[in-house]
Design a protein around this motif. Structure first.
Motif, PDB file in Angstrom:
ATOM      1  N   MET A 222      -4.146  13.571  11.702  1.00 41.77           N
ATOM      2  CA  MET A 222      -3.630  12.220  11.442  1.00 41.77           C
ATOM      3  C   MET A 222      -4.759  11.193  11.541  1.00 41.77           C
ATOM      4  SD  MET A 222      -0.592  10.116  13.382  1.00 41.77           S
ATOM      5  CE  MET A 222       0.832  10.577  12.440  1.00 41.77           C
ATOM      6  N   LYS A 223      -4.936  10.400  10.481  1.00 40.08           N
ATOM      7  CA  LYS A 223      -5.991   9.375  10.478  1.00 40.08           C
ATOM      8  C   LYS A 223      -5.422   8.037  10.953  1.00 40.08           C
ATOM      9  CE  LYS A 223      -9.137  11.907   8.324  1.00 40.08           C
ATOM     10  NZ  LYS A 223     -10.179  12.532   9.127  1.00 40.08           N
ATOM     11  N   ARG A 224      -6.328   7.190  11.500  1.00 38.80           N
ATOM     12  CA  ARG A 224      -5.901   5.869  11.987  1.00 38.80           C
ATOM     13  C   ARG A 224      -6.378   4.790  11.010  1.00 38.80           C
ATOM     14  NH1 ARG A 224      -9.461   6.959  16.954  1.00 38.80           N
ATOM     15  NH2 ARG A 224     -10.545   7.678  15.110  1.00 38.80           N
ATOM     16  N   ILE A 225      -5.410   4.032  10.493  1.00 34.22           N
ATOM     17  CA  ILE A 225      -5.748   2.946   9.564  1.00 34.22           C
ATOM     18  C   ILE A 225      -5.470   1.629  10.273  1.00 34.22           C
ATOM     19  CG2 ILE A 225      -5.185   1.865   7.339  1.00 34.22           C
ATOM     20  CD1 ILE A 225      -3.955   4.966   6.988  1.00 34.22           C
ATOM     21  N   VAL A 226      -6.479   0.770  10.326  1.00 33.44           N
ATOM     22  CA  VAL A 226      -6.303  -0.532  10.979  1.00 33.44           C
ATOM     23  C   VAL A 226      -6.412  -1.628   9.921  1.00 33.44           C
ATOM     24  CG1 VAL A 226      -7.303  -2.179  12.622  1.00 33.44           C
ATOM     25  CG2 VAL A 226      -7.116   0.244  13.238  1.00 33.44           C
ATOM     26  N   ILE A 227      -5.358  -2.454   9.845  1.00 27.84           N
ATOM     27  CA  ILE A 227      -5.347  -3.595   8.918  1.00 27.84           C
ATOM     28  C   ILE A 227      -5.570  -4.852   9.752  1.00 27.84           C
ATOM     29  CG2 ILE A 227      -3.953  -4.922   7.272  1.00 27.84           C
ATOM     30  CD1 ILE A 227      -2.263  -2.314   6.870  1.00 27.84           C
ATOM     31  N   LEU A 228      -6.584  -5.633   9.398  1.00 31.78           N
ATOM     32  CA  LEU A 228      -6.838  -6.892  10.114  1.00 31.78           C
ATOM     33  C   LEU A 228      -6.264  -8.032   9.286  1.00 31.78           C
ATOM     34  CD1 LEU A 228     -10.593  -6.284  11.062  1.00 31.78           C
ATOM     35  CD2 LEU A 228      -8.586  -5.976  12.535  1.00 31.78           C
ATOM     36  N   GLY A 229      -5.254  -8.738   9.826  1.00 37.42           N
ATOM     37  CA  GLY A 229      -4.669  -9.878   9.118  1.00 37.42           C
ATOM     38  C   GLY A 229      -3.239  -9.604   8.699  1.00 37.42           C
ATOM     39  N   GLY A 230      -2.379 -10.609   8.908  1.00 38.72           N
ATOM     40  CA  GLY A 230      -0.957 -10.461   8.572  1.00 38.72           C
ATOM     41  C   GLY A 230      -0.497 -11.535   7.606  1.00 38.72           C
ATOM     42  N   GLY A 231      -1.326 -11.803   6.583  1.00 39.83           N
ATOM     43  CA  GLY A 231      -0.915 -12.719   5.511  1.00 39.83           C
ATOM     44  C   GLY A 231      -0.410 -11.895   4.331  1.00 39.83           C
ATOM     45  N   PHE A 232      -0.451 -12.477   3.129  1.00 42.45           N
ATOM     46  CA  PHE A 232       0.024 -11.768   1.933  1.00 42.45           C
ATOM     47  C   PHE A 232      -0.683 -10.420   1.790  1.00 42.45           C
ATOM     48  CE2 PHE A 232       1.374 -16.019   0.785  1.00 42.45           C
ATOM     49  CZ  PHE A 232       2.538 -15.800   0.079  1.00 42.45           C
ATOM     50  N   ALA A 233      -2.024 -10.438   1.936  1.00 41.60           N
ATOM     51  CA  ALA A 233      -2.793  -9.222   1.690  1.00 41.60           C
ATOM     52  C   ALA A 233      -2.474  -8.154   2.738  1.00 41.60           C
ATOM     53  CB  ALA A 233      -4.285  -9.546   1.699  1.00 41.60           C
ATOM     54  N   GLY A 234      -2.522  -8.528   4.029  1.00 42.68           N
ATOM     55  CA  GLY A 234      -2.314  -7.550   5.100  1.00 42.68           C
ATOM     56  C   GLY A 234      -0.899  -6.996   5.101  1.00 42.68           C
ATOM     57  N   LEU A 235       0.085  -7.869   4.930  1.00 38.71           N
ATOM     58  CA  LEU A 235       1.482  -7.421   4.988  1.00 38.71           C
ATOM     59  C   LEU A 235       1.810  -6.486   3.814  1.00 38.71           C
ATOM     60  CD1 LEU A 235       4.240  -7.578   6.376  1.00 38.71           C
ATOM     61  CD2 LEU A 235       4.754  -9.579   4.986  1.00 38.71           C
ATOM     62  N   VAL A 236       1.379  -6.866   2.610  1.00 38.60           N
ATOM     63  CA  VAL A 236       1.679  -6.017   1.445  1.00 38.60           C
ATOM     64  C   VAL A 236       0.927  -4.682   1.562  1.00 38.60           C
ATOM     65  CG1 VAL A 236       1.489  -5.818  -1.077  1.00 38.60           C
ATOM     66  CG2 VAL A 236       2.272  -7.954  -0.045  1.00 38.60           C
ATOM     67  N   MET A 237      -0.293  -4.731   2.097  1.00 41.25           N
ATOM     68  CA  MET A 237      -1.049  -3.492   2.318  1.00 41.25           C
ATOM     69  C   MET A 237      -0.262  -2.569   3.257  1.00 41.25           C
ATOM     70  SD  MET A 237      -4.090  -2.247   1.549  1.00 41.25           S
ATOM     71  CE  MET A 237      -4.849  -0.683   1.935  1.00 41.25           C
ATOM     72  N   ALA A 238       0.263  -3.141   4.351  1.00 43.24           N
ATOM     73  CA  ALA A 238       1.032  -2.337   5.315  1.00 43.24           C
ATOM     74  C   ALA A 238       2.255  -1.716   4.635  1.00 43.24           C
ATOM     75  CB  ALA A 238       1.461  -3.210   6.495  1.00 43.24           C
ATOM     76  N   GLU A 239       2.948  -2.519   3.827  1.00 48.44           N
ATOM     77  CA  GLU A 239       4.150  -2.011   3.136  1.00 48.44           C
ATOM     78  C   GLU A 239       3.811  -0.878   2.175  1.00 48.44           C
ATOM     79  OE1 GLU A 239       6.874  -6.024   2.756  1.00 48.44           O
ATOM     80  OE2 GLU A 239       5.616  -5.412   1.106  1.00 48.44           O
ATOM     81  N   LYS A 240       2.802  -1.118   1.355  1.00 41.40           N
ATOM     82  CA  LYS A 240       2.451  -0.126   0.322  1.00 41.40           C
ATOM     83  C   LYS A 240       1.971   1.171   0.972  1.00 41.40           C
ATOM     84  CE  LYS A 240       2.809  -2.852  -3.371  1.00 41.40           C
ATOM     85  NZ  LYS A 240       3.766  -2.623  -4.425  1.00 41.40           N
ATOM     86  N   LEU A 241       1.119   1.024   2.010  1.00 43.94           N
ATOM     87  CA  LEU A 241       0.593   2.230   2.662  1.00 43.94           C
ATOM     88  C   LEU A 241       1.704   3.005   3.345  1.00 43.94           C
ATOM     89  CD1 LEU A 241      -2.789   1.307   4.370  1.00 43.94           C
ATOM     90  CD2 LEU A 241      -2.414   2.931   2.507  1.00 43.94           C
TER      91      LEU A 241
END
Ligand SMILES: Cc1cc2nc3c(=O)[nH]c(=O)nc-3n(C[C@H](O)[C@H](O)[C@H](O)COP(=O)(O)OP(=O)(O)OC[C@H]3O[C@@H](n4cnc5c(N)ncnc54)[C@H](O)[C@@H]3O)c2cc1C
Length: 382
Positions: A1-20
């Motif tokens: 299992m790999k660890r993915i860290v998203i920095l930021g919870g705006g349009f870019a970060g939130l949509v990235m989290a959803e898509k991933l």
């Protein structure tokens, strides 16, 4: 299992989290780090300032939404990147220390370089946050007459809210029957330059002059005094009410990693991978691209980066290539709108339309967006 860290919870970060989350189906661990748990729907802030919507319509708490996606949320801000160790130093309510990653997504937005505009905090209004929009709302309500000035500072990569605020203010004064005001929109270069060279001058000029709004181009603000704007060449413009979008910059703390351009925006390749460090993507306003910085770009980049990161996790090469374009609806109020679709990297892609239809499309789009992305609304699936 790999660890993915998203920095930021705006349009870019939130949509990235959803898509991933949808693509990876729990096979890998996703963490989103942001100093605030509240998502702000910035395009709604002009309407908030003019009392056409309220705070609950333009914000939501991301945490419940992220839990539903099986994404861990950490309320903290990134202090330093340590790419050689694949670690990020963070500080905040939840953790003060380091978190490790296998893949990193930098989506921390732009910084307002207010230090470049003396007098900005003391005398200007802006629309770059909820508190500021509410404060501007009070000033709008108190306005009785005089010069109302809406200005784009040099290198402020966001013309749309300045233009929309001028239109909204004109509509507001008409509603009140107030004829004691002169409205101006100030632009540091030609207005086309604010849209990466797209030919929008004639449409905007016509829309402004229909309402008696003066468009002042090639006017570079250097300072805001109590009752006047001062340009670099010494010219001045008096104001009774002023709204400014200040200069944009990236985040200086990333320059220590050698991944930023001269304005501290993060440089990427065509797959949106960060140039100069491994296993990292940069998306949204923090990414180094010419022209205005817009939410639809952040969302499109998140989608592409998510596909490419998912490919890498499967051991494949990234395939989705980013194309930089503007798709913007400028709301004049009262149903009138200007729609611009322009290929910044392929100027033959150019569509400019005016009409009432786009106003409805923008409103429906904003509503559907919130329904899709706010966990407490119905999830239609991104
Ligand atoms: C008033 C206004 C009107 C607008 N109107 C439009 C419009 O009509 N159409 C359009 O397309 N665009 C519009 N935009 C632009 C659009 O809102 C931005 O392009 C978009 O918000 C960019 O998304 P982002 O995720 O890159 O950055 P942001 O939305 O700024 O999000 C950045 C995130 O990173 C977090 N963060 C910051 N620093 C750190 C750190 N050190 N560590 C961790 N997290 C951090 C922040 O808290 C935030 O959660 C408008 C913007 C404004 C302000």
């Amino acid at each position: 299992m790999k660890r993915i860290v998203i920095l930021g919870g705006g349009f870019a970060g939130l949509v990235m989290a959803e898509k991933l989350s949808k693509k990876l189906k729990g096979e890998h661990e996703i963490t989103l780090v942001s100093p605030r748990r509240t998502f702000v729907f910035y395009p709604g802030l002009v309407r908030l300032a003019f009392g056409e919507t309220d705070e609950s319509e333009v914000t939501f708490d991301m945490v419940e939404k992220l839990q539903g996606l099986n994404v861990r949320f950490i309320e903290a801000e990134m202090l330093h990147l340590k790419p050689e160790l694949r670690r990020v130093q963070i500080a905040g309510k939840d953790i003060n220390g380091h978190i490790s990653y296998d893949y990193l997504v930098i989506a921390i937005g732009r910084r307002l370089a207010t230090e470049k505009l003396p007098g900005f905090f003391e005398y200007a209004h802006h629309l770059l946050g909820i508190k500021a929009a509410k404060k501007f709302n009070t000033a709008i309500e108190d306005f009785e007459g005089g010069n109302a000035v809406f200005a784009i500072a040099p290198e402020a990569d966001l013309p749309v809210p300045v233009i929309e605020a001028a239109f909204a203010f004109d509509n507001e004064l008409k509603k009140r029957g107030n004829k004691n005001a002169k409205l101006s929109v100030i632009c540091p270069g030609e207005i086309d330059e604010a849209f990466a060279g797209a030919k929008i001058h004639s449409e905007l000029k016509e829309a402004f002059s229909k309402r008696g709004i003066e468009l002042i181009e090639n006017w570079q603000i250097s300072e805001v005094a109590r009752t006047k704007l001062i340009a670099f060449d010494g010219r001045t413009i008096p104001f009774d009410l002023l709204m400014v979008v200040p200069t944009f910059r990236g985040q200086a703390r990333l320059s220590e990693n050698g991944i930023t351009d001269g304005k501290n925006f993060v440089e990427t390749d065509e797959f949106l991978r960060v140039k100069g460090i491994d296993n990292a993507y940069a998306i949204g306003d923090i990414a180094s691209f010419e022209g205005p910085k817009l939410a639809h770009m952040a969302v499109g980049q998140a989608s592409i980066a998510a596909s490419n990161l998912a490919s890498e996790l499967k051991g494949d090469e990234p395939e989705e290539v980013y194309f930089h374009e503007i798709a913007s609806i400028i709301d004049e109020g009262g149903g009138d709108t200007i729609y611009l679709h322009y290929g910044i990297w392929d100027k033959s892609l150019y569509r400019l339309k005016s009409g009432t239809m786009w106003s409805y499309i923008k409103k429906i789009h904003d509503k559907v967006w919130k329904m899709r992305h706010n966990g407490s609304w119905i999830d239609l699936g991104a």
